[in-house]
Design a protein around this motif. Structure first.
Motif, PDB file in Angstrom:
ATOM      1  N   VAL A  22      17.989 -20.067  26.276  1.00 41.48           N
ATOM      2  CA  VAL A  22      16.688 -20.244  25.597  1.00 41.48           C
ATOM      3  C   VAL A  22      16.866 -21.339  24.751  1.00 41.48           C
ATOM      4  O   VAL A  22      16.001 -22.236  24.479  1.00 41.48           O
ATOM      5  CB  VAL A  22      16.176 -18.786  24.928  1.00 41.48           C
ATOM      6  N   THR A  23      18.110 -21.446  23.922  1.00 39.90           N
ATOM      7  CA  THR A  23      18.176 -22.574  23.010  1.00 39.90           C
ATOM      8  C   THR A  23      18.253 -23.784  23.665  1.00 39.90           C
ATOM      9  O   THR A  23      17.735 -24.727  23.252  1.00 39.90           O
ATOM     10  CB  THR A  23      19.932 -22.408  22.439  1.00 39.90           C
ATOM     11  N   VAL A  24      18.821 -23.762  25.065  1.00 35.10           N
ATOM     12  CA  VAL A  24      18.764 -25.160  25.797  1.00 35.10           C
ATOM     13  C   VAL A  24      17.311 -25.530  26.184  1.00 35.10           C
ATOM     14  O   VAL A  24      16.709 -26.772  26.052  1.00 35.10           O
ATOM     15  CB  VAL A  24      19.396 -25.036  26.986  1.00 35.10           C
ATOM     16  N   VAL A  25      16.406 -24.339  26.626  1.00 33.00           N
ATOM     17  CA  VAL A  25      14.946 -24.487  26.936  1.00 33.00           C
ATOM     18  C   VAL A  25      14.154 -25.167  25.888  1.00 33.00           C
ATOM     19  O   VAL A  25      13.497 -26.191  25.764  1.00 33.00           O
ATOM     20  CB  VAL A  25      14.480 -23.417  27.655  1.00 33.00           C
ATOM     21  N   VAL A  26      14.348 -24.287  24.769  1.00 30.02           N
ATOM     22  CA  VAL A  26      13.374 -24.734  23.547  1.00 30.02           C
ATOM     23  C   VAL A  26      13.945 -25.864  22.869  1.00 30.02           C
ATOM     24  O   VAL A  26      13.221 -26.768  22.470  1.00 30.02           O
ATOM     25  CB  VAL A  26      13.338 -23.432  22.538  1.00 30.02           C
ATOM     26  N   GLY A  27      15.226 -25.926  22.599  1.00 30.81           N
ATOM     27  CA  GLY A  27      15.934 -27.085  22.044  1.00 30.81           C
ATOM     28  C   GLY A  27      15.726 -28.608  22.879  1.00 30.81           C
ATOM     29  O   GLY A  27      14.996 -29.491  22.042  1.00 30.81           O
ATOM     30  N   SER A  28      15.745 -28.544  23.957  1.00 37.29           N
ATOM     31  CA  SER A  28      15.300 -29.741  24.805  1.00 37.29           C
ATOM     32  C   SER A  28      13.822 -30.187  24.869  1.00 37.29           C
ATOM     33  O   SER A  28      13.652 -31.137  24.982  1.00 37.29           O
ATOM     34  CB  SER A  28      15.925 -29.861  26.303  1.00 37.29           C
ATOM     35  N   GLY A  29      13.159 -28.935  24.755  1.00 36.94           N
ATOM     36  CA  GLY A  29      11.656 -29.331  24.642  1.00 36.94           C
ATOM     37  C   GLY A  29      11.315 -29.850  23.319  1.00 36.94           C
ATOM     38  O   GLY A  29      10.529 -30.786  23.320  1.00 36.94           O
ATOM     39  N   ILE A  30      11.942 -29.399  22.379  1.00 41.34           N
ATOM     40  CA  ILE A  30      11.874 -30.198  20.872  1.00 41.34           C
ATOM     41  C   ILE A  30      11.986 -31.532  20.912  1.00 41.34           C
ATOM     42  O   ILE A  30      11.525 -32.333  20.544  1.00 41.34           O
ATOM     43  CB  ILE A  30      12.295 -29.284  19.971  1.00 41.34           C
ATOM     44  N   ALA A  31      13.404 -31.683  21.383  1.00 40.11           N
ATOM     45  CA  ALA A  31      13.850 -33.181  21.588  1.00 40.11           C
ATOM     46  C   ALA A  31      13.232 -34.025  22.446  1.00 40.11           C
ATOM     47  O   ALA A  31      12.679 -35.045  21.879  1.00 40.11           O
ATOM     48  CB  ALA A  31      15.137 -33.075  22.005  1.00 40.11           C
ATOM     49  N   ALA A  32      12.624 -33.373  23.575  1.00 45.45           N
ATOM     50  CA  ALA A  32      11.583 -34.290  24.549  1.00 45.45           C
ATOM     51  C   ALA A  32      10.371 -34.518  23.837  1.00 45.45           C
ATOM     52  O   ALA A  32       9.950 -35.811  23.881  1.00 45.45           O
ATOM     53  CB  ALA A  32      11.527 -33.591  25.570  1.00 45.45           C
ATOM     54  N   ALA A  33       9.553 -33.602  23.241  1.00 45.27           N
ATOM     55  CA  ALA A  33       8.556 -33.977  22.356  1.00 45.27           C
ATOM     56  C   ALA A  33       8.785 -35.093  21.072  1.00 45.27           C
ATOM     57  O   ALA A  33       7.959 -35.850  21.183  1.00 45.27           O
ATOM     58  CB  ALA A  33       7.912 -32.773  21.797  1.00 45.27           C
ATOM     59  N   LYS A  34       9.752 -34.965  20.663  1.00 44.60           N
ATOM     60  CA  LYS A  34      10.221 -36.020  19.449  1.00 44.60           C
ATOM     61  C   LYS A  34      10.398 -37.479  20.114  1.00 44.60           C
ATOM     62  O   LYS A  34      10.272 -38.434  19.734  1.00 44.60           O
ATOM     63  CB  LYS A  34      11.208 -35.494  18.505  1.00 44.60           C
ATOM     64  N   LEU A  35      11.114 -37.313  21.264  1.00 42.45           N
ATOM     65  CA  LEU A  35      11.696 -38.646  21.806  1.00 42.45           C
ATOM     66  C   LEU A  35      10.415 -39.461  22.616  1.00 42.45           C
ATOM     67  O   LEU A  35      10.644 -40.555  22.899  1.00 42.45           O
ATOM     68  CB  LEU A  35      12.986 -38.280  22.625  1.00 42.45           C
ATOM     69  N   SER A  36       9.736 -38.681  23.036  1.00 43.32           N
ATOM     70  CA  SER A  36       8.639 -39.179  24.116  1.00 43.32           C
ATOM     71  C   SER A  36       7.407 -38.610  23.687  1.00 43.32           C
ATOM     72  O   SER A  36       6.762 -38.082  24.595  1.00 43.32           O
ATOM     73  CB  SER A  36       9.132 -38.941  25.459  1.00 43.32           C
ATOM     74  N   PRO A  37       6.826 -38.953  22.610  1.00 45.26           N
ATOM     75  CA  PRO A  37       5.562 -38.361  22.010  1.00 45.26           C
ATOM     76  C   PRO A  37       4.703 -38.991  23.077  1.00 45.26           C
ATOM     77  O   PRO A  37       4.284 -40.110  23.353  1.00 45.26           O
ATOM     78  CB  PRO A  37       5.513 -39.067  20.554  1.00 45.26           C
ATOM     79  N   GLY A  38       3.457 -38.326  23.352  1.00 46.72           N
ATOM     80  CA  GLY A  38       2.339 -38.603  23.979  1.00 46.72           C
ATOM     81  C   GLY A  38       2.542 -38.951  25.711  1.00 46.72           C
ATOM     82  O   GLY A  38       1.856 -39.136  26.352  1.00 46.72           O
ATOM     83  N   ASP A  39       3.802 -38.360  26.229  1.00 50.00           N
ATOM     84  CA  ASP A  39       3.951 -38.750  27.592  1.00 50.00           C
ATOM     85  C   ASP A  39       4.587 -37.302  28.075  1.00 50.00           C
ATOM     86  O   ASP A  39       5.790 -36.954  27.940  1.00 50.00           O
ATOM     87  CB  ASP A  39       5.256 -39.810  27.646  1.00 50.00           C
TER      88      ASP A  39
END
Length: 253
Positions: A22-39
């Motif tokens: 779950v840490t991988v799923v949620v953490g990578s989701g947060i990182a993805a939203a920060k790194l690729s906003p709007g996509d």
């Protein structure tokens, strides 16, 4: 089941593995939203890629201890299918695994939130209640059960880390629900109002159809592999000690 670690140690491995998943799923989701906003497409690609790799690593790391279920419906299927020949989890083991998986999943979401400076608990507001999403969860979970037990029953369990990781990574894309396929992970993801979250009100529907999908998947395994044997040692075959012994287990994958 073959030789085993003590039950508390296996339950701890299940809690740790599910939590880190779950840490991988949620953490990578947060990182993805920060790194690729709007996509959103790129965010999903980043999230699915990290999840597939992380799951494969966790299976390799903890499978020799507990079998690396990390999923209540996998544990329940292991118990039910094992009734055919006396293998698989016992009810006592199932009763230890499932709470460990759920509590680990919640802790894993909290850990991911804290690592990214979010509130420890922020209930998700992402509604995922719709018939097509429930169909997606049914398909995702049924496919996961068929994959795992077909590998085990045909003597190819050593392929499970790569195969299960690949399946989950692909199912992010070919299912409408992005393939939660895991009641514990679903519950954990409700604790994070981020990219990978699910609103608490959506959790019961997802869990119901995950259970339904697991039943369908187990039925397909029995039909497709009628002459093959044990449901034990899922996801990775694990050997080692009885409860009264203390030597380390060997990785057999």
């Amino acid at each position: 089941m073959t030789g085993m670690h003590s039950l508390w140690r296996r339950a701890l491995a299940e809690a740790l593995g599910t939590g880190l998943l779950v840490t991988v799923v949620v953490g990578s989701g947060i990182a993805a939203a920060k790194l690729s906003p709007g996509d959103i497409g790129l965010q999903l690609l980043e999230n699915s890629f990290a999840t597939a790799l992380g799951l494969a690593v966790l299976i390799l790391m903890l499978g020799p201890v507990s079998g690396a279920h990390f999923n209540p419906v996998v544990s329940a299927a292991d118990w039910w299918l094992g009734q055919r020949d006396g293998s698989g989890l016992s009810l006592r083991e199932l009763a230890a695994y499932v709470p460990a998986q759920i509590s680990g999943a919640i802790a894993g979401a909290i850990l991911a939130n804290l690592m990214y400076g979010e509130a420890a608990v922020s209930w998700s507001t992402t509604d995922r209640t719709a018939g097509h999403l429930w169909i997606g969860e049914t398909v995702a979970t049924a496919g996961l059960i068929v994959l795992i037990f077909s590998l085990v029953w045909s003597g190819r369990a050593a392929l499970a880390p790569a195969a299960v990781g690949a399946y989950i990574g692909a199912a992010y894309w070919f299912t409408s629900s992005t393939s939660f396929a895991n009641p514990a992970v679903t519950i954990g993801r409700a604790f994070s109002d981020t990219f990978a979250g699910i609103a608490p009100s959506s959790v019961p529907g997802f869990v119901f159809f995950q259970v339904f999908g697991a039943i369908l998947g187990a039925g397909l395994v029995v039909v497709l592999y009628p002459g093959l044997g044990s449901a034990a040692d899922v996801v990775v075959p694990h050997t080692g000690t009885t409860e009264s012994e203390s030597t380390d287990s060997g990785v057999s994958s």
